[in-house]
Design a protein around this motif. Structure first.
Motif, PDB file in Angstrom:
ATOM      1  N   SER A 182       8.979  16.340 -23.403  1.00 61.07           N
ATOM      2  CA  SER A 182      10.218  16.266 -24.179  1.00 61.07           C
ATOM      3  C   SER A 182      10.033  17.065 -25.466  1.00 61.07           C
ATOM      4  CB  SER A 182      10.549  14.809 -24.529  1.00 61.07           C
ATOM      5  OG  SER A 182      10.822  14.048 -23.367  1.00 61.07           O
ATOM      6  N   LEU A 183      10.938  17.984 -25.713  1.00 67.52           N
ATOM      7  CA  LEU A 183      10.900  18.758 -26.951  1.00 67.52           C
ATOM      8  C   LEU A 183      11.696  18.034 -28.037  1.00 67.52           C
ATOM      9  CD1 LEU A 183      11.479  22.345 -25.492  1.00 67.52           C
ATOM     10  CD2 LEU A 183       9.313  21.162 -25.929  1.00 67.52           C
TER      11      LEU A 183
ATOM     12  N   ALA B 211       5.111  13.599 -24.151  1.00 68.61           N
ATOM     13  CA  ALA B 211       4.892  13.974 -22.752  1.00 68.61           C
ATOM     14  C   ALA B 211       4.415  12.753 -21.996  1.00 68.61           C
ATOM     15  CB  ALA B 211       3.874  15.100 -22.643  1.00 68.61           C
ATOM     16  N   ILE B 212       4.795  12.669 -20.721  1.00 67.91           N
ATOM     17  CA  ILE B 212       4.409  11.517 -19.909  1.00 67.91           C
ATOM     18  C   ILE B 212       4.104  11.966 -18.490  1.00 67.91           C
ATOM     19  CG2 ILE B 212       6.810  10.993 -19.298  1.00 67.91           C
ATOM     20  CD1 ILE B 212       5.999   8.023 -19.295  1.00 67.91           C
ATOM     21  N   HIS B 213       3.034  11.415 -17.915  1.00 67.51           N
ATOM     22  CA  HIS B 213       2.720  11.698 -16.522  1.00 67.51           C
ATOM     23  C   HIS B 213       3.696  10.951 -15.620  1.00 67.51           C
ATOM     24  CE1 HIS B 213      -1.327  13.003 -18.001  1.00 67.51           C
ATOM     25  NE2 HIS B 213      -1.204  13.833 -16.986  1.00 67.51           N
ATOM     26  N   CYS B 214       4.109  11.632 -14.563  1.00 74.90           N
ATOM     27  CA  CYS B 214       5.030  11.035 -13.602  1.00 74.90           C
ATOM     28  C   CYS B 214       4.270  10.687 -12.336  1.00 74.90           C
ATOM     29  CB  CYS B 214       6.161  12.003 -13.243  1.00 74.90           C
ATOM     30  SG  CYS B 214       7.039  12.660 -14.674  1.00 74.90           S
TER      31      CYS B 214
ATOM     32  N   GLU C 110       1.953  20.160 -12.384  1.00 70.80           N
ATOM     33  CA  GLU C 110       3.317  20.651 -12.566  1.00 70.80           C
ATOM     34  C   GLU C 110       3.809  20.231 -13.942  1.00 70.80           C
ATOM     35  OE1 GLU C 110       7.637  19.330 -11.051  1.00 70.80           O
ATOM     36  OE2 GLU C 110       6.336  20.087  -9.438  1.00 70.80           O
ATOM     37  N   ILE C 111       4.207  21.205 -14.740  1.00 70.15           N
ATOM     38  CA  ILE C 111       4.754  20.933 -16.070  1.00 70.15           C
ATOM     39  C   ILE C 111       6.273  21.011 -15.993  1.00 70.15           C
ATOM     40  CG2 ILE C 111       4.855  21.678 -18.484  1.00 70.15           C
ATOM     41  CD1 ILE C 111       2.077  22.924 -18.084  1.00 70.15           C
ATOM     42  N   ARG C 112       6.923  19.917 -16.402  1.00 70.53           N
ATOM     43  CA  ARG C 112       8.379  19.877 -16.446  1.00 70.53           C
ATOM     44  C   ARG C 112       8.847  19.764 -17.894  1.00 70.53           C
ATOM     45  NH1 ARG C 112       9.341  15.232 -11.716  1.00 70.53           N
ATOM     46  NH2 ARG C 112       8.421  16.421  -9.980  1.00 70.53           N
ATOM     47  N   ILE C 113      10.013  20.307 -18.160  1.00 68.90           N
ATOM     48  CA  ILE C 113      10.647  20.163 -19.475  1.00 68.90           C
ATOM     49  C   ILE C 113      11.948  19.411 -19.281  1.00 68.90           C
ATOM     50  CG2 ILE C 113      11.507  21.326 -21.540  1.00 68.90           C
ATOM     51  CD1 ILE C 113       8.584  21.821 -21.068  1.00 68.90           C
ATOM     52  N   ALA C 114      12.036  18.227 -19.875  1.00 70.17           N
ATOM     53  CA  ALA C 114      13.230  17.384 -19.737  1.00 70.17           C
ATOM     54  C   ALA C 114      13.595  17.184 -18.264  1.00 70.17           C
ATOM     55  CB  ALA C 114      14.402  17.990 -20.507  1.00 70.17           C
ATOM     56  N   GLY C 115      12.570  17.005 -17.428  1.00 73.07           N
ATOM     57  CA  GLY C 115      12.795  16.743 -16.015  1.00 73.07           C
ATOM     58  C   GLY C 115      12.927  17.959 -15.131  1.00 73.07           C
ATOM     59  N   THR C 116      13.015  19.148 -15.726  1.00 75.06           N
ATOM     60  CA  THR C 116      13.178  20.378 -14.949  1.00 75.06           C
ATOM     61  C   THR C 116      11.834  21.074 -14.768  1.00 75.06           C
ATOM     62  OG1 THR C 116      15.420  20.719 -15.796  1.00 75.06           O
ATOM     63  CG2 THR C 116      14.308  22.630 -14.851  1.00 75.06           C
TER      64      THR C 116
ATOM     65  N   ASP D  86      -4.283  16.987 -20.387  1.00 78.30           N
ATOM     66  CA  ASP D  86      -3.103  17.624 -19.802  1.00 78.30           C
ATOM     67  C   ASP D  86      -1.989  17.847 -20.817  1.00 78.30           C
ATOM     68  OD1 ASP D  86      -4.296  17.781 -17.326  1.00 78.30           O
ATOM     69  OD2 ASP D  86      -3.312  16.000 -16.511  1.00 78.30           O
ATOM     70  N   VAL D  87      -1.835  16.915 -21.748  1.00 73.72           N
ATOM     71  CA  VAL D  87      -0.783  17.076 -22.761  1.00 73.72           C
ATOM     72  C   VAL D  87      -1.100  18.274 -23.646  1.00 73.72           C
ATOM     73  CG1 VAL D  87       0.423  15.986 -24.679  1.00 73.72           C
ATOM     74  CG2 VAL D  87      -0.228  14.623 -22.699  1.00 73.72           C
TER      75      VAL D  87
END
Length: 288
Positions: free
Chosen positions: A100-101, A74-77, A33-39, A51-52
């Motif tokens: 994070s952009l 980018a960071i894995h959660c 799952e790829i998220r942008i700023a948590g979304t 993955d990055v």
């Protein structure tokens, strides 16, 4: 992370001989799952690793970013609900990546979000609308003056195959490689259970190394040339895409419209050139 391959028991049946039981090495396929700023933005099935790069390349393909400076980090959660067969545990399965952009880079539109995860065979499944496919590239591929020697080009599939370490173990991965059109140097190669993911990882490598646009390069892929692979090449500023198998009709149409050189059936000493054949330098003694 060490989850690129997995061992599973298998029964091998050979007619006239019998059956044997032994472990088999498989290519791992897991959701990311790829998220942008948590979304959440998208879920794609992929082979873990790089993955990055995968996320960065995907964002280029979708027109969210077009330069290395646009990608901040980018960071894995980890934690509950991060996917995999043990979902719901506190184990970090490395299947969620939050990107994070850079400041000032617009967040992707809600229309870009995919309604359901893509499969490893089709990176376009689940698009919110067909219009989202018609992304406009930041780079003019048609203006790229790259010329490649045909003698060098016919050697690219063997160079790619020689570097497919995981395919040698599993027989189950696609590969994409980027070559310098002038020197023939192999710049980067990535493998993945999904052909579109392999290309995204190559493009993502370029993002993280601030090498966009990828002028004077050739993208070599191990399978067929689909519409989406042509789109990804155009979005990254790659002037030539070569495949060992067939292109689709829509891939040829997009290549022609974009000014990208599309080569198919690149095997042995022959190839089919579907668009912009002027970029391929054929020896003078060869009759075209």
């Amino acid at each position: 992370m060490g989850r690129i391959t997995a061992r599973r028991p298998v029964v091998k049946i050979t007619l006239g001989v019998g059956e044997t039981r032994r472990p088999d090495t498989l290519a791992v396929e897991e959701p990311l799952e790829i998220r942008i700023a948590g979304t959440p933005l998208v879920v794609t099935m992929r082979t873990p690793g790089h993955d990055v790069e995968l996320a960065a390349g995907f964002l280029v393909s979708e027109g969210v970013i077009s330069a290395g400076e646009h990608f901040r980090s980018a960071i894995h959660c980890g934690g509950p609900g991060t996917g995999g067969p043990l979902a719901g545990t506190t184990e970090n399965t490395y299947n969620v990546l939050d990107v994070s952009l850079a400041p000032g880079v617009a967040l992707p539109s809600a229309d870009l979000a995919r309604n359901f995860y893509t499969t490893s065979s089709c990176g376009l499944c689940g698009k919110a609308s067909i219009e989202a496919v018609e992304t406009v590239s930041a780079y003019d591929v048609a203006a790229d003056g790259t010329v490649v020697d045909a003698e060098a080009l016919v050697g690219f599939p063997d160079l790619l195959r020689a570097q497919q370490a995981v395919f040698d173990k599993t027989g189950g991965l696609h590969a994409a490689a980027l070559f310098d059109a002038e020197t023939g140097e192999l710049l980067v190669l990535r493998e993945d259970v999904g052909r579109h993911n392999a290309v995204d990882k190559v493009v993502g490598w370029a993002v993280l190394n601030d090498r966009l646009p990828l002028r004077s390069t050739v993208l070599q892929v191990s399978g067929r040339a689909s519409f989406e692979l042509v789109q990804k090449a155009v979005m990254a500023g790659i002037p030539m895409l070569a495949a060992v198998s067939a292109p689709s009709s829509l891939a040829v149409e997009l290549a022609e419209a974009s000014g990208l050189t599309l080569v198919g059936f690149l095997r042995g000493r022959s190839m089919n050139v579907y668009s912009r054949a002027d970029r391929i330098r054929v020896p003078a003694h060869v009759t075209v």
